[in-house]
Design a protein around this motif. Structure first.
Motif, short mmCIF file in Angstrom:
data_model
loop_
_atom_site.label_atom_id
_atom_site.label_comp_id
_atom_site.label_asym_id
_atom_site.label_seq_id
_atom_site.Cartn_x
_atom_site.Cartn_y
_atom_site.Cartn_z
N ILE A 113 0.85 -1.21 0.00
CA ILE A 113 0.00 0.00 0.00
C ILE A 113 0.88 1.25 0.00
N LYS A 114 1.93 1.23 0.80
CA LYS A 114 2.83 2.40 0.88
C LYS A 114 3.58 2.61 -0.43
N GLY A 162 1.95 7.75 -6.27
CA GLY A 162 0.94 8.78 -6.52
C GLY A 162 -0.49 8.29 -6.44
N ILE A 163 -0.71 7.04 -6.07
CA ILE A 163 -2.07 6.51 -5.96
C ILE A 163 -2.62 6.88 -4.59
N ASP A 164 -3.86 7.35 -4.56
CA ASP A 164 -4.51 7.69 -3.30
C ASP A 164 -4.46 6.49 -2.34
#
Length: 267
Positions: A186-187, A193-195
């Motif tokens: 996730i990090k 640049g992904i929310d």
């Protein structure tokens, strides 16, 4: 069957919910015992028909099965401060990591002990529990224990108690390893640049889909990896980096350290 759970924490309460959900016991035959007086009100709200007690107030324990779910580091102190005597026919089911059957028998001066190692997905009825038993436990008694354990997911009986430390490291601690990997993925998504919420959705659904492919495919893990990793592609670039940084060895070393710690807990 009457069941007492000594140590009404997350695991003890998740077991309780499973037993009640599948009607393996009646609520009034469940006795939850905590050492933390501040938890009494919350536990009483969740289990309004069951008996809730503070450990120090229990002078007699009317139960066919006593599940010990305290922290392994606290067990010696707890065992030495029982205000009640165990009856000859009462069964003990320990779900403490690392504490061997012989030690439990010695500290409780009681022979009828089953030792089990569940994991946190028991909260959803999707756990897996390895378990083993002392000599003198009858087949019918083990079947009753297995029925209870299976209400939380799946269970596997092990003839060799020594393997339970490995089970502790592999599946008992295992969910945390997956959470750790998911968190890293996730990090990485947010760095690209992904929310964060969107990154979480992509990673969680990927993990879920990958699990179902493992579970439903005839292919082994190496073949499944190769299905994704086309030559010269993006997956191959990631896998090469994992290999160069010895990720597989790092993960294995961590799991073996968890097993070592499980053995140390027995004292």
């Amino acid at each position: 069957m009457k069941i007492a759970i000594l140590g009404a924490g997350n695991m003890g309460l998740s077991f309780s919910k499973s037993f009640l959900k599948y009607e393996l016991i009646k609520p009034e035959n469940l006795h939850l015992i905590t050492r933390n007086e501040s938890k009494i009100f919350k536990i009483s709200e969740e289990f309004p028909k069951s008996k809730i007690s503070i450990f120090n107030d229990v002078k007699e324990l009317d139960a066919d099965l006593i599940i010990i779910s305290v922290k392994p580091q606290d067990f010696k102190n707890v065992a030495e401060n029982f205000q009640f005597k165990l009856k000859e026919n009462q069964m003990i089911l320990s779900i403490m990591a690392g504490i061997k059957i012989k030690k439990i028998q010695n500290l409780l001066n009681h022979p009828l002990v089953v030792r089990a190692m569940p994991n946190s997905p028991t909260l959803l009825g999707m756990g897996i529990t390895g378990y083993t038993s002392a000599q003198g436990i009858s087949f019918s008694q083990l079947i009753n224990i297995e029925r209870l354990l299976n209400s939380t997911g799946r269970s596997v009986y092990l003839e060799n108690e020594e393997l339970l430390d490995g089970v502790t490291a592999l599946s008992g601690s295992g969910p945390a390893y997956f959470y750790y990997i998911v968190d890293a993925m996730i990090k990485a998504g947010t760095e690209m640049g992904i929310d964060e919420n969107l990154s979480k959705l992509f990673v969680e659904q990927t993990m879920l889909g990958a699990y179902h492919l493992i579970n439903n495919s005839d292919k082994n893990l190496e073949e499944l990896i190769q299905d994704v990793a086309s030559k010269g592609g993006t997956t191959e670039a990631a896998l090469r980096s994992f290999e160069e940084n010895n990720l597989k060895d790092i993960l294995k070393a961590g799991i073996l350290n968890a097993e070592k710690r499980a053995k140390e807990l027995n004292g």
